[in-house]
Design a protein around this motif. Sequence first.
Motif, PDB file in Angstrom:
ATOM      1  N   GLU A  59     -29.918  39.998   5.948  1.00  0.00           N
ATOM      2  CA  GLU A  59     -30.955  40.993   6.189  1.00  0.00           C
ATOM      3  C   GLU A  59     -31.189  41.988   5.156  1.00  0.00           C
ATOM      4  N   ASP A 119     -27.801  34.332  11.007  1.00  0.00           N
ATOM      5  CA  ASP A 119     -27.661  34.580  12.585  1.00  0.00           C
ATOM      6  C   ASP A 119     -28.951  34.743  13.404  1.00  0.00           C
ATOM      7  N   ARG A 120     -29.862  34.633  12.875  1.00  0.00           N
ATOM      8  CA  ARG A 120     -31.064  34.805  13.714  1.00  0.00           C
ATOM      9  C   ARG A 120     -31.619  33.246  14.010  1.00  0.00           C
ATOM     10  N   GLU A 126     -40.060  39.369  13.711  1.00  0.00           N
ATOM     11  CA  GLU A 126     -39.319  38.128  14.197  1.00  0.00           C
ATOM     12  C   GLU A 126     -40.550  37.470  14.751  1.00  0.00           C
ATOM     13  N   SER A 186     -38.684  29.452  16.539  1.00  0.00           N
ATOM     14  CA  SER A 186     -37.454  29.001  16.236  1.00  0.00           C
ATOM     15  C   SER A 186     -37.154  28.062  15.341  1.00  0.00           C
TER      16      SER A 186
END
Length: 401
Positions: A293, A330-331, A348, A352
């Motif tokens: 990020e 990691d998201r 976000e 997924s």
Amino acid sequence: MLQANGAEAEEEEQAEEDCPELVPIETKRREEEEKPGPGAKIPVTIISGYLGAGKTTLLNYILTEQHSKRIAVILNEFGEGSAVEKSLAVSQGGELYEEWLELGNGCLCCSVKDSGLRAIENLMQKKGKFDYILLETTGLADPGAVASMFWVDAELGSDIYLDGIVTVVDSKYGLKHLAEEKAGGLINEATRQVALADLIIINKTDLVPEEDLSQLRTAIRYRIMNGSINGLGKILETQRSRVDLSNVLDLHAFDGLSGISLQKKLQYVSATQPHLDQNIITVTFEAPGNAKEESLNVFIQNLLWEKNVRNKDGHCMEVIRLKGLVSIKDRAQQVIVQGVHELYDLEETPVSWDDDAQRTNRLVFIGKNLDKDVLKQLFMATVTETGKQRTTHSKEGQVCP
Ligand SMILES: Nc1nc2c(ncn2[C@@H]2O[C@H](COP(=O)(O)OP(=O)(O)OP(=O)(O)O)[C@@H](O)[C@H]2O)c(=O)[nH]1
Ligand SMILES: [Zn+2]
């Protein structure tokens, strides 16, 4: 761009094959047989406005608010960026809808590249009648070029008619866009969009103080006075394009004799100008991997804030619009990047990433002096874990404007 030619027809057939079937929606309204009779014409509202002004936000708002109509959405994309744009374009409640997906309240989305009237009519034949069509033009388009396709066809007798042109203006950057000087004294895109509008929505009022808004209002009024024959287009101010829909839909702006006013307006704004600004280009690419990020922020800030990224000729890149779907380390969820000039955010989505699939970042840049190879390399190097870190891309001592 106004007629569906053979290549387009082919493209459409292709798109058609990829489309899930449309399931008719049973609503109370439909049972009451309010649907258009055989002779009824379907209104089209053109949604215009400069890059990033809030057109898609308006579309989405209409789709969420308007439950009684079966609305078809058409995105008038151009250039190579459309694949990503399509997938980002129409979202509802944070979910992404690809083209041709049916929305909960009975709307259908599709994308017709260089759409022509015939293309729209074919669409209706294939998919059944809609009650309403919303057509979002690209931010660089002269809405007159799109509007004129309805003018021409009025004589031929079409199932659809132009109801009105709605132009969304960005409160923060609207003045800059309206003031942009073009070579040869041509009228810039933002001005043409405003001059042609039946309704102007000054959006993103949350971003600016009242003084700036007042300046923008004055600049807009000046331009509609020059462009409009039938008096002033209405001006409304919004946040997140939230506007009373009675101001947007069913305007009947060109009914009866007013068709002539469309023609006159078109003469004023279109003349012999090219429809798209040749200096502004779209670059799109995909890159595998996860972005850190922090590094992603560095990459974006170098482009949008520092403006220190140069193309191969040494010219500084100027990004006006940035859109993307990125994978952040990691998201679990996909993240949308949205940038308009210096402003950007990462959001976000509820979607997924597929566990097994390779994650792919997809990005679209629209602006000046852009170079795909340089941008992609820089993205890979800065953002993904495969490349070496670099935080700046400027030649020492040389600062971009
Ligand atoms: N602060 C603020 N941001 C807004 C508002 N309306 C829209 N945005 C944001 O502005 C960005 C661009 O909005 P879009 O609706 O995609 O703009 P667009 O005109 O469809 O953009 P293009 O199709 O690329 O020309 C997104 O990040 C929106 O969330 C508003 O009223 N205030
Ligand atoms: Zn849009």
